[in-house]
Design an enzyme around this catalytic site. Sequence first.
Site, PDB file in Angstrom:
ATOM      1  CB  SER A  15      -0.896  -0.007   1.246  1.00 50.89           C
ATOM      2  OG  SER A  15      -1.722   1.139   1.270  1.00 50.89           O
TER       3      SER A  15
ATOM      4  CB  SER B 266       1.570   8.059  -1.444  1.00 49.82           C
ATOM      5  OG  SER B 266       2.296   7.984  -2.662  1.00 49.82           O
ATOM      6  CB  ILE B 267      -0.500   6.947  -5.999  1.00 47.49           C
ATOM      7  CG1 ILE B 267       0.382   8.192  -5.864  1.00 47.49           C
ATOM      8  CG2 ILE B 267      -1.446   7.104  -7.179  1.00 47.49           C
ATOM      9  CD1 ILE B 267      -0.378   9.483  -5.691  1.00 47.49           C
TER      10      ILE B 267
ATOM     11  CD  GLN C 299      -5.491  -0.885  -0.890  1.00 50.70           C
ATOM     12  OE1 GLN C 299      -5.144  -0.164   0.049  1.00 50.70           O
ATOM     13  NE2 GLN C 299      -6.513  -1.723  -0.797  1.00 50.70           N
TER      14      GLN C 299
ATOM     15  CE  LYS D   4       0.211   1.618  -8.682  1.00 47.47           C
ATOM     16  NZ  LYS D   4       1.509   2.099  -9.214  1.00 47.47           N
TER      17      LYS D   4
ATOM     18  CG  ASP E  79       8.508   6.856  -7.407  1.00 51.97           C
ATOM     19  OD1 ASP E  79       9.226   7.419  -6.565  1.00 51.97           O
ATOM     20  OD2 ASP E  79       7.332   6.525  -7.178  1.00 51.97           O
TER      21      ASP E  79
END
Length: 521
Positions: A127, A129-130, A132, A151, A286
């Site tokens: 899980s 921030s955007i 899970q 997702k 990222d």
Amino acid sequence: MNRVFRSIYIVWIAFRYGLDELLLISFKRPWLRLIARLVSIGRDLNAPRGQRIREALERLGPIYVKFGQVLSTRRDLLPPDIADELARLQDRVPPFSSAVAVQIIERAFRKPLDQVFTSFDQVPVASASIAQVHFATLKTRDGTEREVAVKVLRPGMLQAIDNDMDLMRTMAGWVDRLSADGKRLKPREVVAEFDKYLHDELDLVREASSAAQLRRNMQGLDLVLIPEMFWDYCHTEVMVMERMKGVPISQVARLREAGVDIPKLARDGVTIFFTQVFRDGFFHADMHPGNIQVSIEPATFGRYISLDFGIVGTLTEYDKEYLAQNFTAFFRRDYKRVAELHIESGWVPAATRVDELESAIRSVCEPYFDRPLKEISLGMVLMRLFQTSRRFHVEIQPQLVLLQKTLLNIEGLGRQLDPDLDLWNTAKPFLETWMLEQVGPQKLIDQLKDQAPRYAKLLPELPRLLHDFLKNNPADSRREVQQLLAEQRRTNRLLQGLIYGGIGFALGLLAMQFIIRVRIW
């Protein structure tokens, strides 16, 4: 009013978790520490400081969680207890309800969950921030079953991000108007770039497309695995992909026990990064440890596994060439060339003295060469470069902010894997090879092939176009004429290069034949 309320909320969260007290006690002055004790009266601040910082960032929302994720990779800049807590933001953000996740999936596919998956794990495996992720087994169209990862986007994300971005744009406007460095720092452009990447993360179809592109780009490298996307089951809010099985890269001890060559793994990470940046101009932006695993399966043992492609960076051919020349000059310690490149690109005023800029860059970079990564902090190097850039009025390039963030992530990752990694010497051969490919004969032939249709159409029309421009309005057409002449000169140079290369190749063959015949005689 939304911005005012959001600002008040941020201040309240900081006060609620005692971040003001943490800031005050970090100073050495006794009177500030006294104030810290006074402001903490009546508040329950017994939780460890790392936990308080993490929970505050979680409450503030996705932008602040992203900030915490970046910080968690910089253990050289943070105390271990804070770094350990912030590392939990990489894939252990509190999940939202699985029932809500199921509703989002059924709404996206317009059918019950059991008609799409033969099994679906209600408990999310990760899980962030955007979104899970849940593991599931997919019913494919050919009747087979595939293990997949599903997702699901967090609900209400768009409004939360828009509120924070409004506040950031307001703050950027203040910096732009009130700061003497406003023009150089370009805060509005930087915030706009960040806004773009955050909104791209909210479209999971875009993320799936980025993953597919990276998968194609990396196929021949045999260093990294990227999951396959199931396009029939990709939606703006839901993405279904191949399930990848690996060990999180942060579990270095477990990887060593499995027999993974950790120093090689660190070198491979540098190779992957520079390949994506300079060869492809399309890179995973990222790369915190929560998005990277290592395969221990026999067929793919020791390879990276990349996950979460919501943020990718792109570079133009000009950006790639400029950066490669800068890096190559850095690795050769040719600081004069670095200074010249900054002036040629317009990053510093044209009147800047080359020798002064060269001396300033040398003073920043020279102390760090020939040192292992454990003795180098790119964060400190960038800070000193920033101080130098301020002195010489260097303009910040918003399109490179994401690259700088990724480079810091790579350094943090390399520091965890192999503190003795020599980042400079690992990257130098790759960049030198890349530069040779950019100026070699194959590059010339490829450019000529790409431009041949355009030149074939343009060349017969040049005399007529030139006559029409001069006849209609000579003064207004001067710029267009110059552009046409520049195109013609460029064409001539390409043709000359091809002809000279062909002549040189032919002469080389004749010389070889002559030498062979002489030896036979």
